[in-house]
Design a protein around this motif. Sequence first.
Motif, PDB file in Angstrom:
ATOM      1  N   SER A 148     -23.382 -75.531 -57.941  1.00 51.41           N
ATOM      2  CA  SER A 148     -24.351 -74.447 -57.763  1.00 51.41           C
ATOM      3  C   SER A 148     -25.746 -74.996 -57.531  1.00 51.41           C
ATOM      4  O   SER A 148     -26.104 -76.067 -58.039  1.00 51.41           O
ATOM      5  CB  SER A 148     -24.388 -73.553 -59.011  1.00 51.41           C
ATOM      6  N   HIS A 190     -20.961 -65.319 -46.827  1.00 49.58           N
ATOM      7  CA  HIS A 190     -19.690 -64.655 -47.126  1.00 49.58           C
ATOM      8  C   HIS A 190     -19.584 -63.301 -46.426  1.00 49.58           C
ATOM      9  O   HIS A 190     -20.559 -62.744 -45.929  1.00 49.58           O
ATOM     10  CB  HIS A 190     -19.495 -64.493 -48.636  1.00 49.58           C
ATOM     11  N   ARG A 198     -19.303 -61.935 -53.923  1.00 46.04           N
ATOM     12  CA  ARG A 198     -20.158 -63.085 -54.167  1.00 46.04           C
ATOM     13  C   ARG A 198     -19.336 -64.355 -54.030  1.00 46.04           C
ATOM     14  O   ARG A 198     -18.104 -64.334 -54.133  1.00 46.04           O
ATOM     15  CB  ARG A 198     -20.806 -63.044 -55.556  1.00 46.04           C
ATOM     16  N   ASP A 199     -20.017 -65.461 -53.766  1.00 44.78           N
ATOM     17  CA  ASP A 199     -19.372 -66.764 -53.740  1.00 44.78           C
ATOM     18  C   ASP A 199     -19.382 -67.350 -55.148  1.00 44.78           C
ATOM     19  O   ASP A 199     -20.446 -67.506 -55.760  1.00 44.78           O
ATOM     20  CB  ASP A 199     -20.086 -67.702 -52.763  1.00 44.78           C
ATOM     21  N   TYR A 200     -18.198 -67.646 -55.645  1.00 40.22           N
ATOM     22  CA  TYR A 200     -18.026 -68.258 -56.963  1.00 40.22           C
ATOM     23  C   TYR A 200     -17.796 -69.762 -56.806  1.00 40.22           C
ATOM     24  O   TYR A 200     -17.607 -70.273 -55.699  1.00 40.22           O
ATOM     25  CB  TYR A 200     -16.827 -67.641 -57.684  1.00 40.22           C
ATOM     26  N   ASN A 257     -25.616 -66.604 -52.109  1.00 42.99           N
ATOM     27  CA  ASN A 257     -25.400 -65.255 -52.617  1.00 42.99           C
ATOM     28  C   ASN A 257     -26.677 -64.442 -52.393  1.00 42.99           C
ATOM     29  O   ASN A 257     -27.463 -64.186 -53.299  1.00 42.99           O
ATOM     30  CB  ASN A 257     -25.003 -65.296 -54.091  1.00 42.99           C
ATOM     31  N   SER A 308     -25.285 -59.123 -52.446  1.00 38.28           N
ATOM     32  CA  SER A 308     -24.064 -59.682 -53.023  1.00 38.28           C
ATOM     33  C   SER A 308     -23.794 -59.051 -54.382  1.00 38.28           C
ATOM     34  O   SER A 308     -24.702 -58.529 -55.047  1.00 38.28           O
ATOM     35  CB  SER A 308     -24.200 -61.205 -53.183  1.00 38.28           C
TER      36      SER A 308
END
Length: 649
Positions: free
Chosen positions: A390, A423, A430-432, A453, A457
């Motif tokens: 992240s 995305h 959301r992008d995890y 994000n 998002s």
Amino acid sequence: MRSLYSFLLLIASCLIVVQAQNLTLEDYARPAQFLDIKISPTGKYLAATSRSDEGNIYLQIIDIKTNQIISVRHFTGRDSIGSINWANAERILITLVRDIGALESPVGTGEIFAVNADGSNARMLTGYRADNEKTPASVINYLPEDENYVLIVTSTPNRKGSFSLIKRLNIENGRARQVARAPMRSSGMMTDRTGVARIAIGIDQENDNEMIMMYRKNEKADWETLRRYGQRDGSFTPLSFMPDNLHVLGVSDTQTDTQAISILNPETGKEEIIAHHPKVDVSAIYSIKNGFINEVIGASYEHDIYEEVYFEDIQDKTFSGYLQGLRAAFADKKVNFTSITKDNSLAVLTVHSANHPREFYLFDTRNMQLSYLLNGQPWMKAEQLAQTSSIFYTSRDGLDIHAVLTLPKDKAAKNLPLILLPHGGPHGIRDYLEIDTDAKVLAQHGYAVLQPNFRGSGGFGRSFLQQGYLNWGTTMIDDMTDGVKHLIDKGMVDANRVCVYGASYGGYASLMSVVREPDLYKCAVSFVGMSDLNLMYEHGDTTESKGGLNTLEMYIGRDKARLDAQSAIKNLDKLKAPIFIIHGTEDQRVPLIQAEVLRDELKKRNHPYEWLVKEKEGHGFYKPENNVERWQKMLAFFDKYIGDKQAAN
């Protein structure tokens, strides 16, 4: 007895890491060998699902003692398996779905199929192909104490004035008996611990923009309206009745901006927050007993990393101890139970992270022993993957933005070529910190990959989500570009070697990024993306329902000037970057016309573009060979404009 933690540390210390070769595109494109594994209530069988090369999901039943496959079940045509659940020790229920593309959730058909572990007595229980219950339905309670029946709610979405019915369904012969009527049409239902439906959620019959939650005290009481929620309001989403059969566990943003875990007393309307994070949504961690959610024992959330917290003032400390031991043993990974036997003696769990493929384990809770079952993709090893983590940055108007960054393994994080990868969705998604195949493929071939994000998002609060409404092609795009500039300022990315690629909304965002920032992005790839927002009201399945149309109007509006200003097709005079258009002929969500009109306009302008359209593919590609070809051509496209040869020029 050796503790679980020390037992797992011993396993880890015995592993020998062998340097692996790079994965091929064919490796990345191969469907997972196993998608889901669930143990039967007595621990005799494992039910496992896998996706075939054609995209359909099939079921295998495995005898645990002999490790032999005893039956296989698959469906043909567009039918596929949505979910599997054991209804009793020998019989499993399958919900059927139809896929609209690899990038979208399959659509449920309302059909429930049952089969015994040995493959016998296969029967369609609900839906138009059933012998008895011809109405589409979904299971709302598997009735662990009654092995021959489940509780279902029927669906009547297109029949005005009719109401969903609650029925007891015989899982052997498909006969159903009505036990109650739902208070509204096509309502989601939740039962209490005795199997009585007492919570209903659905769309207001008089106002399609409002949701209603209804409640009744017992099976003889009248239904009462408990709460109403507008499209932009916070809401309480019930998950389960608590052991007292009165209070209801749920996730809620009625009192907070992000979703919290809360307990609702439907008699008083009072809602108590028990876990909340000010920046991201949280999810409940709960114990399981006799097949039911038993108690909330903790909360999980993902901000800069994935984290779990466990509550001290709980009753089920044993189950909490299991999870905490597993969490400590598998540091930096997500551990989830897929299923557990009725006596809680054996459980199947998954372990995975953004840098570790999903693995399945069998956990013996009585002896505190863990047995490795398999890697869902056994040809893929953690040491082969590019690393993902992240990052945070601030947008030009002051919003804190979370993003996922994947970097090449064997390159210093300095002056790298970058692919911006927004995305799809976009709202609520959301992008995890999960394995994203596109990101891993691109990073393995030398590119840094940024997945921001952006505002709009999901997972970062209602305010953050709604700031994206009507701003698909403006501030949402700025958030993405600000992430790119952040990496350039840090010296990680070469400002002269940046491209953008995305699918669905991400494909639209790719086109709008090169329109808004013609001097920054050197190329763009739009995969099943929209080029003209106006066409979304004329083509595609989103507007086939009134709810879908209402949502689209909230997301992008009806103002013609705004739709034109935020459509790449109306702004091609600003375009400098070459475009690669990828689509499927059977895409119902974003039909092929969105690609065709863009191609035609680029051709008129003699603007450089590339074109890849695949027959019998929908909203995203399922066939491995089509994804391999897509990646091959994308990589050649990126190499041409921002590859290592370009760095030398």
